[in-house]
Write a protein that holds these residues in place. Structure first.
Motif, PDB file in Angstrom:
ATOM      1  N   VAL A  87       0.832  -1.204   0.000  1.00  0.00           N
ATOM      2  CA  VAL A  87       0.000   0.000   0.000  1.00  0.00           C
ATOM      3  C   VAL A  87       0.870   1.259   0.000  1.00  0.00           C
ATOM      4  N   TRP A  88       0.314   2.328  -0.533  1.00  0.00           N
ATOM      5  CA  TRP A  88       0.981   3.620  -0.565  1.00  0.00           C
ATOM      6  C   TRP A  88       0.889   4.285   0.811  1.00  0.00           C
ATOM      7  N   LYS A  89       2.008   4.844   1.273  1.00  0.00           N
ATOM      8  CA  LYS A  89       2.062   5.520   2.562  1.00  0.00           C
ATOM      9  C   LYS A  89       2.529   6.968   2.366  1.00  0.00           C
ATOM     10  N   ASN A  90       2.014   7.860   3.218  1.00  0.00           N
ATOM     11  CA  ASN A  90       2.476   9.247   3.179  1.00  0.00           C
ATOM     12  C   ASN A  90       3.952   9.314   3.534  1.00  0.00           C
ATOM     13  N   ILE A  91       4.670  10.218   2.900  1.00  0.00           N
ATOM     14  CA  ILE A  91       6.090  10.394   3.177  1.00  0.00           C
ATOM     15  C   ILE A  91       6.447  11.870   3.074  1.00  0.00           C
ATOM     16  N   GLU A  92       7.350  12.335   3.948  1.00  0.00           N
ATOM     17  CA  GLU A  92       7.806  13.718   3.936  1.00  0.00           C
ATOM     18  C   GLU A  92       9.330  13.749   3.958  1.00  0.00           C
ATOM     19  N   VAL A  93       9.904  14.840   3.466  1.00  0.00           N
ATOM     20  CA  VAL A  93      11.355  14.990   3.499  1.00  0.00           C
ATOM     21  C   VAL A  93      11.812  15.286   4.916  1.00  0.00           C
ATOM     22  N   ASP A  94      13.085  15.002   5.179  1.00  0.00           N
ATOM     23  CA  ASP A  94      13.653  15.322   6.489  1.00  0.00           C
ATOM     24  C   ASP A  94      14.260  16.722   6.451  1.00  0.00           C
ATOM     25  N   SER A  95      15.046  17.053   7.468  1.00  0.00           N
ATOM     26  CA  SER A  95      15.616  18.405   7.579  1.00  0.00           C
ATOM     27  C   SER A  95      16.609  18.718   6.466  1.00  0.00           C
ATOM     28  N   THR A  96      17.109  17.698   5.764  1.00  0.00           N
ATOM     29  CA  THR A  96      18.041  17.916   4.656  1.00  0.00           C
ATOM     30  C   THR A  96      17.323  18.051   3.317  1.00  0.00           C
ATOM     31  N   GLY A  97      15.983  17.959   3.352  1.00  0.00           N
ATOM     32  CA  GLY A  97      15.222  18.064   2.118  1.00  0.00           C
ATOM     33  C   GLY A  97      15.162  16.786   1.313  1.00  0.00           C
ATOM     34  N   ARG A  98      15.443  15.643   1.966  1.00  0.00           N
ATOM     35  CA  ARG A  98      15.459  14.354   1.270  1.00  0.00           C
ATOM     36  C   ARG A  98      14.405  13.405   1.831  1.00  0.00           C
ATOM     37  N   PHE A  99      13.812  12.633   0.941  1.00  0.00           N
ATOM     38  CA  PHE A  99      12.951  11.526   1.364  1.00  0.00           C
ATOM     39  C   PHE A  99      13.851  10.371   1.797  1.00  0.00           C
ATOM     40  N   ARG A 100      13.578   9.792   2.948  1.00  0.00           N
ATOM     41  CA  ARG A 100      14.367   8.668   3.453  1.00  0.00           C
ATOM     42  C   ARG A 100      13.453   7.670   4.147  1.00  0.00           C
ATOM     43  N   GLY A 101      14.049   6.517   4.499  1.00  0.00           N
ATOM     44  CA  GLY A 101      13.326   5.566   5.334  1.00  0.00           C
ATOM     45  C   GLY A 101      13.057   4.236   4.656  1.00  0.00           C
TER      46      GLY A 101
END
Length: 412
Positions: A87-101
């Motif tokens: 399933v698709w999950k919400n994701i946000e960038v971190d303090s460096t402006g990058r998507f991670r995880g």
């Protein structure tokens, strides 16, 4: 690239504006014309690439067949062979402006951008293996170097991005920016290939390469580079550049008159029939002969500008020195590999590029690159043919075994 038949199937229902903005999620930098994607959706473990005999990517298959439903939070992509719903999950960038995880592991990121009108833009994504823009496939920047700029044409309304991620994406992150350049044709120096000027050898012809971005829909012809270094001007013809493409292109420059170690400004102008389209200032470094340095050359493989680096002899005591070909590890530049060695008084170390800091594991094009650099080095340094050695670090250790076993007659 011609338009492909890939489309995302849109369900009849309309997303609420608040949810759509969650997908949009951009930050506007008005001064620079840059939009940074901040929020989106991601799904993990939906493809399998890498060192596999057969790769699998059901999302790409659904996209190709026209059966990929519009991603939405907690919406199912498909059920895998073990019966698990992806399933698709919400994701946000971190303090460096990058998507991670972990959500990025062997997965995809979905982003949208709502354009008020049709216009040209440049997409810069790092840390991904490839991406689809409105269904069209484009290459990625898998090691996150930040060098990959892709001209795209925004359509009025929603524009959709599907970004394929790797195992490494969850650690190094994926950064996504959309730039609106003021000019249709641009020089970018971030991935420049440059030699060093060796003091006392300024009579040598020197050449480099920079990337030209053509955001227009026109084939660029009648091009040339004009370089100015220390008052010396040089002009180089430039091959045609296709519409909405990037091309790394050769330029020549004249180092005559550079007699001191240090950094020197080189102005480079891209012209079309004498009219300046764009210009940049590059820094060319001059070094003393006994310091580590780099040479550029035109590759017989594909006509591109490539380079190799050397750890020169400290005090040459023999007419025909030994030569050490050293192949670098993953992520290492050739000049970094050369600098890992102190100069010897009985031989010269030469480090090829493998075409990239990672490149081809010293197989395929990397293997050919190493052998091509070896031939250039033999002509340039005239080594003792009975004392040519092969060595390497890490991935270059693999390269040493592979190239050494493949061509045992070339090495002492």
């Amino acid at each position: 690239m011609p338009h492909t038949p890939f489309t995302i199937h849109h369900s009849p229902f309309t997303l609420p504006a608040s949810v759509f903005l969650l997908f949009l999620a951009i930050t506007i930098s008005r001064g620079q014309g840059i939009y940074e994607f901040k929020k989106g959706l991601a799904v993990a473990q939906c493809h399998r690439y890498g060192r596999e005999a057969i790769v699998t990517d059901k999302l790409a298959y659904l996209l190709y067949k026209g059966n990929l439903n519009k991603p939405q939070a907690d919406g199912k992509l498909f059920t895998d062979d073990q019966g698990n719903d992806l399933v698709w999950k919400n994701i946000e960038v971190d303090s460096t402006g990058r998507f991670r995880g972990e959500t990025l592991m062997n997965g995809y990121i979905y982003l949208t951008y709502d354009a008020g009108r049709s216009q040209k833009a440049v997409l810069n994504i790092s840390g991904n293996s490839m991406f689809y823009f409105n269904g069209e496939p484009h290459g990625g920047d898998i090691y996150g170097d930040g060098w990959m700029y892709t001209p795209v044409k925004l359509k009025k309304g929603a524009n959709e991005l599907l970004i394929r991620c790797t195992n490494f994406s969850r650690f190094q992150g994926v950064k996504v920016r959309l730039t609106f350049p003021e000019k249709p044709v641009l020089i970018t120096a971030e991935d420049a290939t440059l030699p060093h000027i060796v003091v006392g050898r300024s009579g040598e012809e020197l050449l480099g390469a920079v990337v030209v971005i053509n955001t227009s829909e026109k084939l660029l012809t009648g091009l040339s580079f004009t370089t100015t270094l220390n008052g010396k001007i040089k002009t180089t013809p430039v091959a045609n550049i296709g519409p909405a493409t990037i091309r790394k292109t050769r330029f020549d420059f004249d180092p005559a008159g550079i007699s001191a170690k240090g950094e020197h400004a080189c102005r480079i102008q891209l012209k079309q029939n004498g009219k300046v389209l764009d210009e940049k200032e590059l820094t060319i470094t001059a070094v003393n002969p006994e310091e580590h340095h780099s040479y550029t050359f035109i590759s017989d493989i594909d006509g591109s500008v490539q380079y190799f680096s050397v750890a020169p002899n400290s005090k040459m005591l023999e007419e025909q020195p030994a030569l050490f070909l050293s192949v670098h590890g993953a992520g290492v530049q050739a000049i970094g590999q050369a600098r890992a060695y102190k100069p010897k008084n009985w031989g010269i170390l030469v480090a090829p590029t493998n075409r990239r800091p990672r490149g081809f594991n010293w197989e395929d094009w990397g293997r050919i690159d190493a052998l091509e650099v070896l031939e250039h080095a033999k002509k340039k340094f005239n080594p003792d043919p009975g004392r040519i050695y092969l060595t390497g670090h890490s991935m270059g250790g693999h390269g040493t075994w592979y190239i050494g076993a493949s061509y045992p007659d070339k090495w002492a």
